[in-house]
Design a protein around this motif. Structure first.
Motif, PDB file in Angstrom:
ATOM      1  N   GLN A  53      -0.345  12.926  -8.495  1.00 29.77           N
ATOM      2  CA  GLN A  53      -1.096  14.118  -8.130  1.00 29.77           C
ATOM      3  C   GLN A  53      -0.279  15.398  -8.235  1.00 29.77           C
ATOM      4  O   GLN A  53      -0.851  16.494  -8.321  1.00 29.77           O
TER       5      GLN A  53
ATOM      6  N   SER B 170      -9.838  10.793 -11.551  1.00 31.64           N
ATOM      7  CA  SER B 170      -9.900   9.867 -10.418  1.00 31.64           C
ATOM      8  C   SER B 170      -9.294   8.550 -10.858  1.00 31.64           C
ATOM      9  O   SER B 170      -9.285   8.225 -12.056  1.00 31.64           O
TER      10      SER B 170
ATOM     11  N   ASP C 268       0.834  -1.202   0.000  1.00 30.87           N
ATOM     12  CA  ASP C 268       0.000   0.000   0.000  1.00 30.87           C
ATOM     13  C   ASP C 268       0.871   1.254   0.000  1.00 30.87           C
ATOM     14  O   ASP C 268       0.537   2.247  -0.655  1.00 30.87           O
ATOM     15  N   GLU C 269       1.967   1.213   0.741  1.00 28.50           N
ATOM     16  CA  GLU C 269       2.852   2.375   0.809  1.00 28.50           C
ATOM     17  C   GLU C 269       3.401   2.702  -0.579  1.00 28.50           C
ATOM     18  O   GLU C 269       3.452   3.879  -0.982  1.00 28.50           O
ATOM     19  N   GLN C 270       3.825   1.675  -1.314  1.00 26.77           N
ATOM     20  CA  GLN C 270       4.313   1.908  -2.671  1.00 26.77           C
ATOM     21  C   GLN C 270       3.219   2.501  -3.557  1.00 26.77           C
ATOM     22  O   GLN C 270       3.448   3.478  -4.272  1.00 26.77           O
ATOM     23  N   LEU C 271       2.032   1.895  -3.511  1.00 25.29           N
ATOM     24  CA  LEU C 271       0.944   2.351  -4.363  1.00 25.29           C
ATOM     25  C   LEU C 271       0.549   3.784  -4.029  1.00 25.29           C
ATOM     26  O   LEU C 271       0.354   4.610  -4.937  1.00 25.29           O
ATOM     27  N   TYR C 272       0.439   4.099  -2.754  1.00 26.28           N
ATOM     28  CA  TYR C 272       0.034   5.449  -2.375  1.00 26.28           C
ATOM     29  C   TYR C 272       1.089   6.473  -2.809  1.00 26.28           C
ATOM     30  O   TYR C 272       0.741   7.585  -3.245  1.00 26.28           O
ATOM     31  N   THR C 273       2.356   6.101  -2.722  1.00 20.27           N
ATOM     32  CA  THR C 273       3.419   7.006  -3.180  1.00 20.27           C
ATOM     33  C   THR C 273       3.315   7.236  -4.678  1.00 20.27           C
ATOM     34  O   THR C 273       3.478   8.372  -5.166  1.00 20.27           O
TER      35      THR C 273
ATOM     36  N   ASN D 164      -8.647   1.629  -8.135  1.00 20.36           N
ATOM     37  CA  ASN D 164      -7.793   0.465  -7.925  1.00 20.36           C
ATOM     38  C   ASN D 164      -8.668  -0.782  -7.915  1.00 20.36           C
ATOM     39  O   ASN D 164      -9.533  -0.931  -7.054  1.00 20.36           O
TER      40      ASN D 164
ATOM     41  N   SER E 100       2.779   9.126 -12.414  1.00 16.32           N
ATOM     42  CA  SER E 100       2.710   7.900 -11.620  1.00 16.32           C
ATOM     43  C   SER E 100       3.518   6.785 -12.275  1.00 16.32           C
ATOM     44  O   SER E 100       4.179   5.990 -11.582  1.00 16.32           O
TER      45      SER E 100
ATOM     46  N   ILE F 228       0.617   7.085  -6.530  1.00 11.78           N
ATOM     47  CA  ILE F 228      -0.543   7.936  -6.800  1.00 11.78           C
ATOM     48  C   ILE F 228      -0.267   9.376  -6.375  1.00 11.78           C
ATOM     49  O   ILE F 228      -0.598  10.332  -7.098  1.00 11.78           O
ATOM     50  N   GLU F 229       0.343   9.557  -5.228  1.00 10.50           N
ATOM     51  CA  GLU F 229       0.643  10.913  -4.761  1.00 10.50           C
ATOM     52  C   GLU F 229       1.620  11.619  -5.690  1.00 10.50           C
ATOM     53  O   GLU F 229       1.509  12.831  -5.918  1.00 10.50           O
TER      54      GLU F 229
END
Length: 249
Positions: free
Chosen positions: A36, A48, A25-30, A51, A122, A32-33
Protein backbone atom coordinates in the motif's frame (compact mmCIF):
# COMPACT_ATOMS: atom_id res chain seq x y z
CA UNK A 1 26.56 0.59 -4.67
CA UNK A 2 24.84 -2.26 -2.83
CA UNK A 3 22.79 -2.38 0.32
CA UNK A 4 20.51 -4.97 1.92
CA UNK A 5 17.43 -3.89 -0.03
CA UNK A 6 19.20 -3.98 -3.39
CA UNK A 7 20.81 -7.32 -2.59
CA UNK A 8 17.34 -8.76 -1.89
CA UNK A 9 16.07 -7.37 -5.21
CA UNK A 10 19.02 -8.82 -7.12
CA UNK A 11 18.27 -12.30 -5.75
CA UNK A 12 14.71 -12.41 -7.06
CA UNK A 13 13.58 -15.65 -8.65
CA UNK A 14 10.18 -17.24 -9.28
CA UNK A 15 9.33 -19.89 -6.67
CA UNK A 16 6.92 -22.72 -7.45
CA UNK A 17 7.74 -25.22 -4.69
CA UNK A 18 6.97 -24.17 -1.13
CA UNK A 19 7.46 -25.61 2.34
CA UNK A 20 4.40 -26.37 4.45
CA UNK A 21 5.35 -23.62 6.90
CA UNK A 22 2.38 -21.38 7.64
CA UNK A 23 2.48 -17.68 6.80
CA UNK A 24 1.09 -15.82 9.81
CA UNK A 25 -1.58 -13.14 9.57
CA UNK A 26 0.96 -10.65 10.91
CA UNK A 27 3.36 -11.48 8.07
CA UNK A 28 0.63 -11.26 5.44
CA UNK A 29 -0.76 -7.98 6.73
CA UNK A 30 2.75 -6.47 6.78
CA UNK A 31 3.30 -7.60 3.19
CA UNK A 32 0.02 -5.99 2.09
CA UNK A 33 0.63 -2.80 4.05
CA UNK A 34 4.07 -2.49 2.47
CA UNK A 35 2.35 -2.81 -0.90
CA UNK A 36 0.00 0.00 0.00
CA UNK A 37 2.93 2.35 0.46
CA UNK A 38 3.77 2.18 -3.25
CA UNK A 39 3.25 5.28 -5.35
CA UNK A 40 -0.31 5.75 -6.62
CA UNK A 41 -1.57 8.14 -9.26
CA UNK A 42 -3.58 11.03 -7.76
CA UNK A 43 -4.03 8.91 -4.60
CA UNK A 44 -6.56 6.69 -6.44
CA UNK A 45 -5.15 3.50 -4.83
CA UNK A 46 -7.00 1.72 -7.61
CA UNK A 47 -6.51 -1.91 -6.59
CA UNK A 48 -7.85 -4.59 -4.27
CA UNK A 49 -6.30 -7.88 -3.18
CA UNK A 50 -8.29 -11.04 -2.58
CA UNK A 51 -6.73 -13.63 -0.28
CA UNK A 52 -7.93 -17.07 -1.40
CA UNK A 53 -8.26 -19.24 1.71
CA UNK A 54 -11.11 -21.52 0.61
CA UNK A 55 -9.50 -24.77 -0.63
CA UNK A 56 -12.15 -25.56 -3.22
CA UNK A 57 -11.96 -22.05 -4.64
CA UNK A 58 -8.18 -22.25 -4.69
CA UNK A 59 -8.36 -25.49 -6.66
CA UNK A 60 -10.78 -24.00 -9.17
CA UNK A 61 -8.51 -21.01 -9.72
CA UNK A 62 -5.51 -23.30 -10.15
CA UNK A 63 -7.38 -25.15 -12.91
CA UNK A 64 -8.50 -21.96 -14.64
CA UNK A 65 -4.96 -20.57 -14.53
CA UNK A 66 -3.37 -23.43 -16.43
CA UNK A 67 -3.73 -25.69 -14.57
CA UNK A 68 -0.95 -24.42 -12.30
CA UNK A 69 -0.48 -26.70 -9.30
CA UNK A 70 1.49 -24.12 -7.28
CA UNK A 71 -1.66 -21.96 -7.08
CA UNK A 72 -3.24 -24.87 -5.21
CA UNK A 73 -0.29 -25.68 -2.97
CA UNK A 74 1.30 -22.34 -2.00
CA UNK A 75 0.65 -21.32 1.63
CA UNK A 76 -0.81 -18.01 0.42
CA UNK A 77 -2.43 -17.14 -2.90
CA UNK A 78 -3.54 -13.59 -3.62
CA UNK A 79 -5.47 -12.26 -6.60
CA UNK A 80 -4.56 -8.67 -7.44
CA UNK A 81 -7.37 -6.69 -9.04
CA UNK A 82 -7.52 -3.32 -10.75
CA UNK A 83 -10.29 -1.62 -8.79
CA UNK A 84 -12.07 1.59 -9.76
CA UNK A 85 -15.19 0.58 -7.84
CA UNK A 86 -14.35 2.75 -4.84
CA UNK A 87 -13.95 5.76 -7.13
CA UNK A 88 -17.27 4.95 -8.81
CA UNK A 89 -19.07 4.70 -5.46
CA UNK A 90 -17.46 7.90 -4.15
CA UNK A 91 -18.63 9.85 -7.22
CA UNK A 92 -21.92 8.13 -8.08
CA UNK A 93 -24.06 10.85 -6.46
CA UNK A 94 -22.49 13.52 -8.69
CA UNK A 95 -22.86 14.26 -12.38
CA UNK A 96 -22.88 11.45 -14.95
CA UNK A 97 -19.75 12.89 -16.56
CA UNK A 98 -17.67 11.43 -13.73
CA UNK A 99 -18.72 7.87 -14.63
CA UNK A 100 -18.03 8.57 -18.32
CA UNK A 101 -14.54 9.70 -17.42
CA UNK A 102 -14.07 6.64 -15.21
CA UNK A 103 -14.49 4.48 -18.32
CA UNK A 104 -11.58 6.10 -20.16
CA UNK A 105 -8.69 3.85 -21.17
CA UNK A 106 -6.39 6.22 -19.29
CA UNK A 107 -8.05 5.39 -15.98
CA UNK A 108 -7.79 1.68 -16.70
CA UNK A 109 -4.06 2.17 -17.33
CA UNK A 110 -3.77 4.08 -14.05
CA UNK A 111 -5.48 1.21 -12.21
CA UNK A 112 -3.24 -1.45 -13.77
CA UNK A 113 -0.10 0.55 -12.98
CA UNK A 114 -1.27 1.19 -9.41
CA UNK A 115 -1.91 -2.54 -8.97
CA UNK A 116 1.47 -3.55 -10.37
CA UNK A 117 3.37 -1.03 -8.24
CA UNK A 118 1.63 -2.18 -5.05
CA UNK A 119 2.16 -5.85 -5.92
CA UNK A 120 5.87 -5.35 -6.57
CA UNK A 121 6.23 -3.56 -3.24
CA UNK A 122 4.53 -6.51 -1.55
CA UNK A 123 6.73 -8.99 -3.42
CA UNK A 124 9.87 -7.22 -2.20
CA UNK A 125 8.51 -7.10 1.35
CA UNK A 126 7.85 -10.85 1.25
CA UNK A 127 11.31 -11.62 -0.12
CA UNK A 128 12.89 -9.44 2.57
CA UNK A 129 11.28 -11.83 5.12
CA UNK A 130 12.91 -14.84 3.49
CA UNK A 131 9.76 -15.78 1.60
CA UNK A 132 9.45 -16.55 -2.10
CA UNK A 133 6.82 -15.36 -4.54
CA UNK A 134 5.43 -16.15 -7.97
CA UNK A 135 3.36 -13.85 -10.16
CA UNK A 136 0.63 -15.80 -11.98
CA UNK A 137 -0.57 -14.14 -15.18
CA UNK A 138 -2.53 -17.29 -15.97
CA UNK A 139 -5.31 -15.85 -13.83
CA UNK A 140 -6.32 -14.03 -17.03
CA UNK A 141 -6.56 -17.21 -19.13
CA UNK A 142 -10.27 -17.49 -18.38
CA UNK A 143 -10.78 -14.07 -16.93
CA UNK A 144 -14.57 -13.97 -17.02
CA UNK A 145 -14.87 -17.24 -15.06
CA UNK A 146 -12.34 -15.96 -12.51
CA UNK A 147 -14.31 -12.73 -12.15
CA UNK A 148 -17.50 -14.68 -11.54
CA UNK A 149 -15.86 -16.96 -8.98
CA UNK A 150 -14.55 -13.96 -7.06
CA UNK A 151 -17.85 -12.08 -7.37
CA UNK A 152 -16.14 -9.00 -8.75
CA UNK A 153 -18.49 -6.03 -9.28
CA UNK A 154 -18.42 -3.52 -12.12
CA UNK A 155 -15.15 -1.59 -12.44
CA UNK A 156 -13.11 -4.39 -10.82
CA UNK A 157 -11.07 -6.90 -12.87
CA UNK A 158 -8.48 -9.56 -11.93
CA UNK A 159 -5.00 -8.87 -13.31
CA UNK A 160 -2.71 -11.53 -11.82
CA UNK A 161 -2.20 -13.85 -8.91
CA UNK A 162 0.66 -14.09 -6.43
CA UNK A 163 1.85 -17.22 -4.63
CA UNK A 164 3.73 -16.62 -1.35
CA UNK A 165 5.55 -19.05 0.90
CA UNK A 166 8.88 -20.28 2.20
CA UNK A 167 10.88 -21.60 -0.77
CA UNK A 168 11.45 -25.33 -1.05
CA UNK A 169 13.77 -24.87 -4.03
CA UNK A 170 16.59 -22.62 -5.18
CA UNK A 171 16.09 -22.16 -8.92
CA UNK A 172 18.66 -20.39 -11.07
CA UNK A 173 18.26 -16.63 -11.35
CA UNK A 174 17.01 -15.87 -14.85
CA UNK A 175 19.34 -13.47 -16.68
CA UNK A 176 18.05 -10.06 -17.74
CA UNK A 177 18.87 -7.86 -20.69
CA UNK A 178 22.02 -5.81 -20.33
CA UNK A 179 21.75 -2.27 -19.02
CA UNK A 180 22.74 -1.07 -22.49
CA UNK A 181 19.68 -2.78 -23.98
CA UNK A 182 17.11 -1.08 -21.76
CA UNK A 183 18.70 2.28 -20.89
CA UNK A 184 18.50 5.01 -23.54
CA UNK A 185 19.82 8.57 -23.36
CA UNK A 186 17.47 11.40 -24.37
CA UNK A 187 15.81 9.43 -27.16
CA UNK A 188 15.14 5.84 -28.16
CA UNK A 189 18.16 4.24 -29.84
CA UNK A 190 16.85 1.62 -32.22
CA UNK A 191 20.28 0.95 -33.72
CA UNK A 192 21.41 -1.09 -30.73
CA UNK A 193 18.42 -3.46 -30.65
CA UNK A 194 19.77 -6.28 -32.81
CA UNK A 195 23.18 -6.36 -31.11
CA UNK A 196 21.74 -6.36 -27.59
CA UNK A 197 19.23 -9.09 -28.50
CA UNK A 198 22.02 -11.24 -29.94
CA UNK A 199 24.12 -10.81 -26.78
CA UNK A 200 21.14 -11.67 -24.57
CA UNK A 201 20.19 -14.69 -26.69
CA UNK A 202 23.61 -16.20 -26.00
CA UNK A 203 23.21 -15.79 -22.24
CA UNK A 204 19.69 -17.21 -22.29
CA UNK A 205 20.89 -20.31 -24.17
CA UNK A 206 23.56 -20.84 -21.51
CA UNK A 207 20.98 -20.35 -18.75
CA UNK A 208 18.52 -22.82 -20.26
CA UNK A 209 21.26 -25.40 -20.81
CA UNK A 210 22.41 -25.08 -17.20
CA UNK A 211 18.89 -25.13 -15.76
CA UNK A 212 17.92 -28.22 -17.77
CA UNK A 213 21.25 -30.05 -17.32
CA UNK A 214 21.75 -29.95 -21.06
CA UNK A 215 18.32 -31.37 -21.90
CA UNK A 216 17.00 -28.21 -23.53
CA UNK A 217 18.33 -25.23 -25.44
CA UNK A 218 16.61 -22.15 -26.82
CA UNK A 219 17.22 -18.41 -27.00
CA UNK A 220 15.06 -15.51 -25.87
CA UNK A 221 14.20 -14.76 -29.50
CA UNK A 222 13.12 -18.34 -30.05
CA UNK A 223 10.90 -18.27 -26.96
CA UNK A 224 9.31 -15.01 -28.13
CA UNK A 225 8.60 -16.46 -31.59
CA UNK A 226 7.08 -19.50 -29.94
CA UNK A 227 4.94 -17.35 -27.67
CA UNK A 228 3.57 -15.18 -30.47
CA UNK A 229 2.85 -18.16 -32.71
CA UNK A 230 0.57 -19.81 -30.14
CA UNK A 231 -3.13 -19.82 -30.86
CA UNK A 232 -4.03 -19.17 -27.19
CA UNK A 233 -3.48 -15.44 -26.79
CA UNK A 234 -6.29 -14.30 -24.42
CA UNK A 235 -8.16 -12.58 -27.24
CA UNK A 236 -11.33 -11.80 -25.26
CA UNK A 237 -9.78 -9.36 -22.78
CA UNK A 238 -10.91 -6.10 -24.37
CA UNK A 239 -14.54 -7.17 -24.57
CA UNK A 240 -14.43 -8.40 -20.97
CA UNK A 241 -12.90 -5.17 -19.65
CA UNK A 242 -15.49 -3.12 -21.52
CA UNK A 243 -18.29 -5.27 -20.09
CA UNK A 244 -17.00 -4.31 -16.63
CA UNK A 245 -17.31 -0.60 -17.42
CA UNK A 246 -13.62 -0.08 -18.22
CA UNK A 247 -11.57 0.98 -21.24
CA UNK A 248 -14.66 2.02 -23.22
CA UNK A 249 -12.98 4.98 -24.92
Amino acid sequence: MMNEVIETMMQHRSIRNYKDTIITDEQLYTIIEAGQMASTSSNLQAYSIINIVDRRLRHELAELAGPQWHVDTAPVFLVWCADLRRVAVATETTIDKHIENLELTENFLVATVDTALAAQNSALAAESMGLGILFVGGIRNQIEQVSQLLKLPQHVVPLFGMCIGYPDEQPFIRPRFSLEAVLHQNSYNEEKIEATIAEYDERVVDYVMERSNGADSFSWSESMRRRLSQARQRTTQQAFFQSKGLMKK
